[in-house]
Write a protein that holds these residues in place. Structure first.
Motif, PDB file in Angstrom:
ATOM      1  N   LYS C 100       3.579  13.848 -12.007  1.00 30.33           N
ATOM      2  CA  LYS C 100       3.991  12.908 -10.977  1.00 30.33           C
ATOM      3  C   LYS C 100       3.133  11.648 -11.043  1.00 30.33           C
ATOM      4  O   LYS C 100       1.922  11.703 -10.783  1.00 30.33           O
ATOM      5  CB  LYS C 100       3.830  13.586  -9.607  1.00 30.33           C
ATOM      6  CG  LYS C 100       4.149  12.737  -8.415  1.00 30.33           C
ATOM      7  CD  LYS C 100       5.636  12.667  -8.163  1.00 30.33           C
ATOM      8  CE  LYS C 100       5.970  11.771  -6.992  1.00 30.33           C
ATOM      9  NZ  LYS C 100       7.429  11.558  -6.899  1.00 30.33           N
ATOM     10  N   CYS C 102       2.136   7.978  -9.480  1.00 23.97           N
ATOM     11  CA  CYS C 102       2.106   7.549  -8.077  1.00 23.97           C
ATOM     12  C   CYS C 102       3.093   6.419  -7.787  1.00 23.97           C
ATOM     13  O   CYS C 102       3.513   6.226  -6.660  1.00 23.97           O
ATOM     14  CB  CYS C 102       0.691   7.136  -7.686  1.00 23.97           C
ATOM     15  SG  CYS C 102       0.198   5.518  -8.306  1.00 23.97           S
ATOM     16  N   MET C 103       3.432   5.638  -8.796  1.00 28.11           N
ATOM     17  CA  MET C 103       4.349   4.503  -8.662  1.00 28.11           C
ATOM     18  C   MET C 103       3.807   3.434  -7.698  1.00 28.11           C
ATOM     19  O   MET C 103       4.572   2.597  -7.219  1.00 28.11           O
ATOM     20  CB  MET C 103       5.754   4.954  -8.245  1.00 28.11           C
ATOM     21  CG  MET C 103       6.434   5.881  -9.236  1.00 28.11           C
ATOM     22  SD  MET C 103       6.379   5.326 -10.966  1.00 28.11           S
ATOM     23  CE  MET C 103       7.674   4.081 -10.959  1.00 28.11           C
ATOM     24  N   GLN C 104       2.530   3.464  -7.435  1.00 24.59           N
ATOM     25  CA  GLN C 104       1.918   2.462  -6.550  1.00 24.59           C
ATOM     26  C   GLN C 104       0.705   1.793  -7.184  1.00 24.59           C
ATOM     27  O   GLN C 104       0.306   0.721  -6.746  1.00 24.59           O
ATOM     28  CB  GLN C 104       1.489   3.109  -5.214  1.00 24.59           C
ATOM     29  CG  GLN C 104       2.623   3.747  -4.444  1.00 24.59           C
ATOM     30  CD  GLN C 104       3.689   2.750  -4.035  1.00 24.59           C
ATOM     31  OE1 GLN C 104       3.413   1.598  -3.760  1.00 24.59           O
ATOM     32  NE2 GLN C 104       4.944   3.194  -4.017  1.00 24.59           N
ATOM     33  N   TYR C 106      -1.845   0.022 -10.113  1.00 22.07           N
ATOM     34  CA  TYR C 106      -1.692  -1.158 -10.969  1.00 22.07           C
ATOM     35  C   TYR C 106      -0.898  -0.833 -12.244  1.00 22.07           C
ATOM     36  O   TYR C 106       0.015  -1.556 -12.620  1.00 22.07           O
ATOM     37  CB  TYR C 106      -3.082  -1.676 -11.335  1.00 22.07           C
ATOM     38  CG  TYR C 106      -3.087  -3.019 -11.995  1.00 22.07           C
ATOM     39  CD1 TYR C 106      -3.138  -4.181 -11.246  1.00 22.07           C
ATOM     40  CD2 TYR C 106      -3.042  -3.133 -13.380  1.00 22.07           C
ATOM     41  CE1 TYR C 106      -3.156  -5.434 -11.849  1.00 22.07           C
ATOM     42  CE2 TYR C 106      -3.045  -4.378 -13.992  1.00 22.07           C
ATOM     43  CZ  TYR C 106      -3.105  -5.524 -13.229  1.00 22.07           C
ATOM     44  OH  TYR C 106      -3.109  -6.749 -13.830  1.00 22.07           O
ATOM     45  N   ASN C 107      -1.246   0.273 -12.885  1.00 23.41           N
ATOM     46  CA  ASN C 107      -0.562   0.611 -14.129  1.00 23.41           C
ATOM     47  C   ASN C 107       0.908   0.959 -13.895  1.00 23.41           C
ATOM     48  O   ASN C 107       1.781   0.603 -14.691  1.00 23.41           O
ATOM     49  CB  ASN C 107      -1.274   1.768 -14.837  1.00 23.41           C
ATOM     50  CG  ASN C 107      -2.639   1.354 -15.366  1.00 23.41           C
ATOM     51  OD1 ASN C 107      -3.005   0.181 -15.301  1.00 23.41           O
ATOM     52  ND2 ASN C 107      -3.398   2.310 -15.877  1.00 23.41           N
ATOM     53  N   CYS C 108       1.192   1.654 -12.812  1.00 24.83           N
ATOM     54  CA  CYS C 108       2.581   2.018 -12.501  1.00 24.83           C
ATOM     55  C   CYS C 108       3.416   0.788 -12.157  1.00 24.83           C
ATOM     56  O   CYS C 108       4.594   0.708 -12.516  1.00 24.83           O
ATOM     57  CB  CYS C 108       2.627   2.984 -11.318  1.00 24.83           C
ATOM     58  SG  CYS C 108       2.292   4.703 -11.760  1.00 24.83           S
ATOM     59  N   THR C 109       2.828  -0.158 -11.420  1.00 21.10           N
ATOM     60  CA  THR C 109       3.634  -1.265 -10.903  1.00 21.10           C
ATOM     61  C   THR C 109       3.501  -2.530 -11.744  1.00 21.10           C
ATOM     62  O   THR C 109       4.489  -3.048 -12.242  1.00 21.10           O
ATOM     63  CB  THR C 109       3.242  -1.574  -9.449  1.00 21.10           C
ATOM     64  OG1 THR C 109       1.854  -1.859  -9.378  1.00 21.10           O
ATOM     65  CG2 THR C 109       3.576  -0.397  -8.541  1.00 21.10           C
ATOM     66  N   ILE C 110       2.286  -3.001 -11.911  1.00 17.08           N
ATOM     67  CA  ILE C 110       2.121  -4.297 -12.589  1.00 17.08           C
ATOM     68  C   ILE C 110       2.318  -4.123 -14.101  1.00 17.08           C
ATOM     69  O   ILE C 110       3.009  -4.916 -14.738  1.00 17.08           O
ATOM     70  CB  ILE C 110       0.753  -4.927 -12.260  1.00 17.08           C
ATOM     71  CG1 ILE C 110       0.550  -5.030 -10.741  1.00 17.08           C
ATOM     72  CG2 ILE C 110       0.632  -6.288 -12.924  1.00 17.08           C
ATOM     73  CD1 ILE C 110       1.585  -5.826  -9.990  1.00 17.08           C
ATOM     74  N   LEU C 111       1.728  -3.092 -14.670  1.00 10.92           N
ATOM     75  CA  LEU C 111       1.960  -2.843 -16.101  1.00 10.92           C
ATOM     76  C   LEU C 111       3.315  -2.184 -16.340  1.00 10.92           C
ATOM     77  O   LEU C 111       3.832  -2.233 -17.452  1.00 10.92           O
ATOM     78  CB  LEU C 111       0.855  -1.971 -16.702  1.00 10.92           C
ATOM     79  CG  LEU C 111      -0.553  -2.549 -16.763  1.00 10.92           C
ATOM     80  CD1 LEU C 111      -1.450  -1.650 -17.623  1.00 10.92           C
ATOM     81  CD2 LEU C 111      -0.564  -3.967 -17.329  1.00 10.92           C
ATOM     82  N   ASP C 113       3.985   0.997 -16.425  1.00 15.88           N
ATOM     83  CA  ASP C 113       3.783   2.063 -17.400  1.00 15.88           C
ATOM     84  C   ASP C 113       3.324   3.345 -16.704  1.00 15.88           C
ATOM     85  O   ASP C 113       2.139   3.670 -16.658  1.00 15.88           O
ATOM     86  CB  ASP C 113       2.727   1.597 -18.414  1.00 15.88           C
ATOM     87  CG  ASP C 113       2.613   2.558 -19.580  1.00 15.88           C
ATOM     88  OD1 ASP C 113       3.244   3.625 -19.549  1.00 15.88           O
ATOM     89  OD2 ASP C 113       1.896   2.227 -20.539  1.00 15.88           O
ATOM     90  N   LYS C 116       0.682   5.834 -17.867  1.00 13.03           N
ATOM     91  CA  LYS C 116      -0.738   5.508 -17.716  1.00 13.03           C
ATOM     92  C   LYS C 116      -1.142   5.436 -16.241  1.00 13.03           C
ATOM     93  O   LYS C 116      -2.138   4.789 -15.900  1.00 13.03           O
ATOM     94  CB  LYS C 116      -1.049   4.176 -18.413  1.00 13.03           C
ATOM     95  CG  LYS C 116      -0.933   4.186 -19.926  1.00 13.03           C
ATOM     96  CD  LYS C 116      -1.865   5.147 -20.624  1.00 13.03           C
ATOM     97  CE  LYS C 116      -3.324   4.898 -20.353  1.00 13.03           C
ATOM     98  NZ  LYS C 116      -4.188   5.889 -21.033  1.00 13.03           N
TER      99      LYS C 116
END
Ligand SMILES: [Zn+2]
Ligand SMILES: [Zn+2]
Ligand SMILES: [Zn+2]
Ligand SMILES: [Zn+2]
Ligand SMILES: [Zn+2]
Ligand SMILES: [Zn+2]
Ligand SMILES: [Zn+2]
Ligand SMILES: [Zn+2]
Lengths: 365, 365, 365, 365
Positions: C100, C102-104, C106-111, C113, C116
């Motif tokens: 899972k 987090c989708m919140q 930096y890597n999930c949202t801004i990158l 990806d 990571k």
């Protein structure tokens, strides 16, 4: 214009041995499609120093000088002559000419990559030896005799001759930028190295959408020049050891690392250092290892874990030189061409280049 | 700060009907993680005009205003609050907040495209109606009550509030630039349209490595502004008919056409015209058709023969807004925000926007 | 179904120490959106061996098992529950659930990806320790208690449970294939390593348009399996020393090298070897260095001169698992799942995995 | 072998007018590097039908036939002759030869796109007229006289001659696949049209990693063939009207639309229909509009909103033909070459092709 003075390199010797001899040569009559050019300026390049140390092979006796600007003195035959963009070449035009890819080999055709042509030839050491027709086969001379079928570029009237000698380094970085997929708008870019290639990388990154550029190199005067040409931050490698350099880049990037790093240093250890400076999913361009400088221990886990993309760039195709003209037209270049030598002082020019006293030296015959 | 004045839109009416009413509303107490913001500036957008004409649905009664800058007046609860980049949000900070993608839907997760979130919500008409808690749900007001979990951005101290209202248009072009694969260094770019989106496209292209930018639009004053912001050439559509416009672009590009064309005009016919202006293997970005303006006859053979790549861009993700800050920090924006209205004059602001008298109008409450 | 038997790992010990203990645990009542699953199969992974050697951290006491297939026994609450593709989850469905993101962050949202994600959690050691609610937090058990909000996937009816345990390795290669930009149709691909990841790389390359696939590894039985699954050529590293391996690849590719090389060996020296096998402008994927196995001397000049692109791949996003189902549906997988152990034999399973006697072992409780 | 029978097209006439005349021609002596080939098979192409209708210009009198397989009968001179991959050409080899790009024009060099060469020449109508040396300049003949410097390909021994005639359509789709960035593994692909190009698109998509392929076309027999070659679903345009076709594709894709659509129909209306079938962020390839079939009303808002990427593909470069050999070696092709005609029946062959009675007809002299 029956005779031309030319700096001949009879055999490979180091700059200290003052290997060039000025000779006078008969200018051969022009064949159809050949061009006689009056040399205006020829760049002295790090590659020339490598040649004199035997690290880059040339065909001796040689006429060096591969970053050339000439004025068209005469064109052989009556057929209209065109440059690589389709523009007609006229007597009086300021021109340069690029390394000639064969456009028939596997790399040129199937790979579609003329920069990796298997049979590429270039003036300044690689086309024919200086004791063969047409003799005037490099830029360290009063005149050049440009073979029919060469890849000519008529320079726009607003372009300084200095642009061409810098364009030799710039086109590599234009090519490198293409190979990493261009910059994402606003990228933070680290440049490792502040020689001609590094500075061209800096100015290009600035003009191609970088949000911030950090230049790492030496000496301090060169870094000052980097700041003048748009570096937001500079790090002096003679003052700051490797771990702190990495630390500084991380601090400048919220602990994440740079989006893109350009290696223009030519030192294997720079690659290990630079991979620590690049962020997760970041990109690393190796542009400074034209010569073989040996190995460096690298950790594949780092590449795997950060998902770094590394790529290399070798020379450039004609299109990259042409694209670079965009930059060369708008940036003032005087400060980058730091030294000017007459043809007679070609040995001195190479000594200065070897000692890295110059950022870019030129021969003005 | 118990009460706030707010411009409420009770139902959809055209600007001429002066649909906004200024009301006074109790400010609800702050929940944990909520933010109370004192509005500093709110942009008036073409989308707002579309809303008043019933072309873009909102939840009425509504508080419009989706291009917002506020100063943090209070933060609910004790837990530290962070913006989308991980920076802590403090009372007194100048902030904006972006449309919130759910990060759970198919488009957010499987397609990886938060700009196309199936459940995106935004202040200024889309989060909750104005008669529901927390009432202060748009920028045309003295205060906003920003829901916990919103996508906040703390503005860098060197950034003008004007940057945010222009950032709404800019982020679309940053996203569009990404979707066409970025510019190849030195590209010739044609911009169709010189509204806020077109001008942002121009300035972005200039800063992202374009070699030359040609802007096509009207009126003449707007084109003069385009030249001031870096357009090399402008073509006035009120003076030059379509076939000649195409001809002029071809002449400016050696008969080959532009490398890239940005459609920011919103007129279907512009697409047919623009496809004639793009070169072989060139790229065409449709950025101006957020609204449905009908069809235009296009010839698939043209796309096939010239191998044109066409793509569309819809809104933007947070990262595109953040990337755009690079540009907004360095370009002077005063001339782009042409009109300023107090909150009481919100009806006048919308009338002016509808008449296209403004390039960008803002409400300064 | 009040109690469930579960293999608990009280503390980190090597497989030889037989660290797992079978315990009986009360099944907690289901919260809204939670799922109780009857375990059907759990893969034993190289990562589990690394965990037992202390090389990959987990939260002890732990329930390992992260490649899981379960049958839905009960769903908490009345709200319809959906999987990551939007399909409703029903009692009786065969499901898996993915790490899972987090989708919140930096890597999930801004990158963008999620592979990571900075706060990724997964069953089998990383979600909560086994002495905390809901206790049943890994696949080496009779039942699992899957937390609300987990990333479920309802398996298509035509999919074998074996597909899921192999899908754990496959999704990495689907992700890796995306990161190298996909295969160019007809590419010659070299695979270094013939464990589960290497074999999945082979089968994927075959199905994604490779013209020829060469597998390099050992032992001979594994290479025979590789040929059965479509390898055109295999090279046994126990029989052929490094220089000859390079030579063989060059001979199989007209002296040019492979278009693409997948490193799935986990040995640093493989990277130096593989870079010699890749052609000019070729691509090199590092997929086998999930763990830190140290450095290897590499020559930046080689990367520069051949313009090789190297990239790494770390885990995968949900979309890569879903894309992999394409392959898992059509390829017979029985021969790849070589060993089946009951829950009581979990210690034996890990010993067999450590000795590399198995290609893929599973626990069938 | 002094004389060769050849089907000459003295002037442009429709198939019904039976325009070809069989003539006997002296075979000119071979120049250095020229090749005399005994024709084994020549494909009859939709382009040939277009030529007879005056829609594709050729130089008359012409020898048509541009999808050619010949056996090398003799090679002019003593110099070793190589094919485009560097393999030596020998008497007795089965060869084909590809359209020759000049590799000197702007499109070949600066754009790097030999498929768009400004001076491309090809046997079968475009190299020289049939009344000029070397006369045997197309495939509808007993012999061909292949000019020095032609782009030869020695066929691998395991390749059927049929592969070459199908390779003419396939290379376009290999090129098209490259232009859309390749398939993402597991993509759902819709193919509009089931002529030779559409079927090649189907087989290619299948082999390049498509998860599911849906073919839309007619007649039913052709669709049955599509299913035999791997189509998961087919939709008969004579039975299902446009809105239902769109509906069916949406239903087959969970309401989202296909990842990729290949237009191979040549009908402008197919483009409007296909854009409704493609998902958000999906890709649309226009491959069927080699000829100008007029315009179709398209809605730019749809492209903008769904962020569709549309691109066109024109012919192919040598590399695409070579890459296609991967597929042609493994797929049984007999059912695709549906009709065989002797040279004397060339008029009948063209009539059959015009009536679309054939999927692929060949001349076997
Ligand atoms: Zn140089
Ligand atoms: Zn070449
Ligand atoms: Zn707006
Ligand atoms: Zn969403
Ligand atoms: Zn695993
Ligand atoms: Zn995360
Ligand atoms: Zn054809
Ligand atoms: Zn050409």
């Amino acid at each position: 214009m029956n005779k031309a003075r030319v700096a001949v390199l009879p055999e490979i010797k180091t700059p200290a041995e003052r290997p060039f001899q000025i000779r006078e040569v008969e200018i051969p009559p022009l064949a159809d499609g050949a061009v006689l050019g009056r040399m205006v300026m020829a760049g002295v390049c790090g590659t020339d120093v490598h040649i004199l140390h035997g690290k880059v092979p040339v065909r001796t006796p040689a006429v060096l000088g591969h970053e050339n600007v000439a004025r068209v003195e005469a064109i052989g035959g009556d057929t209209p002559l065109y440059d690589v963009t389709g523009k007609q070449v006229q007597v009086g035009d300021l021109i340069t000419w690029l390394p000639k890819s064969c456009m028939q080999c596997y790399n040129c055709t199937i790979l579609g990559d003329p920069a990796k042509c298997e049979r590429r030839i270039g003036y300044g050491g690689w086309v024919v030896p200086a004791d063969q027709h047409p003799y005037l086969v490099g830029g360290f001379a009063e005149y050049v005799w440009i073979l029919p079928g060469s890849d000519l570029v008529v320079l726009p009237p607003d372009l300084a001759p200095e642009a061409v000698v810098l364009g030799d380094a710039l086109r590599i970085m234009v090519h490198g930028l293409e190979r990493i997929g261009g910059l994402e708008y606003g990228d933070t870019v680290v440049i490792q190295g502040c020689g001609a290639v590094g500075l061209m990388g800096l100015i290009l990154a600035r003009d191609a959408g970088a949000g911030r550029v950090i230049v790492i190199g030496a000496p301090a005067t060169r870094l000052a020049l980097a700041r003048e040409y748009g570096a937001d931050e500079t790090i002096d490698i003679t003052q700051v050891p490797t771990p702190e350099r990495i630390q500084q880049v991380l601090e400048l990037t919220d602990g994440r690392g740079a989006d893109v790093v350009f290696e223009c240093a030519g030192v294997p250890a720079a690659v290990a250092e630079g991979l620590e400076m690049v962020r997760i999913d970041g990109r690393y361009l190796i542009a400074g290892h034209y010569g073989d400088a040996g190995t460096v221990p690298l950790n594949p886990h780092l590449i795997n874990r950060k998902q770094i993309t590394i790529t290399g760039v070798w020379s450039a195709a004609n299109k990259h030189f042409l694209r670079g003209l965009t930059l060369l037209r708008k940036v003032p270049l005087e400060k980058l061409v730091t030294h000017r030598f007459p043809l007679d002082a070609v040995n001195e020019a190479l000594i200065a280049a070897e000692r890295q006293e110059t950022l870019k030296a030129v021969i003005v015959p």
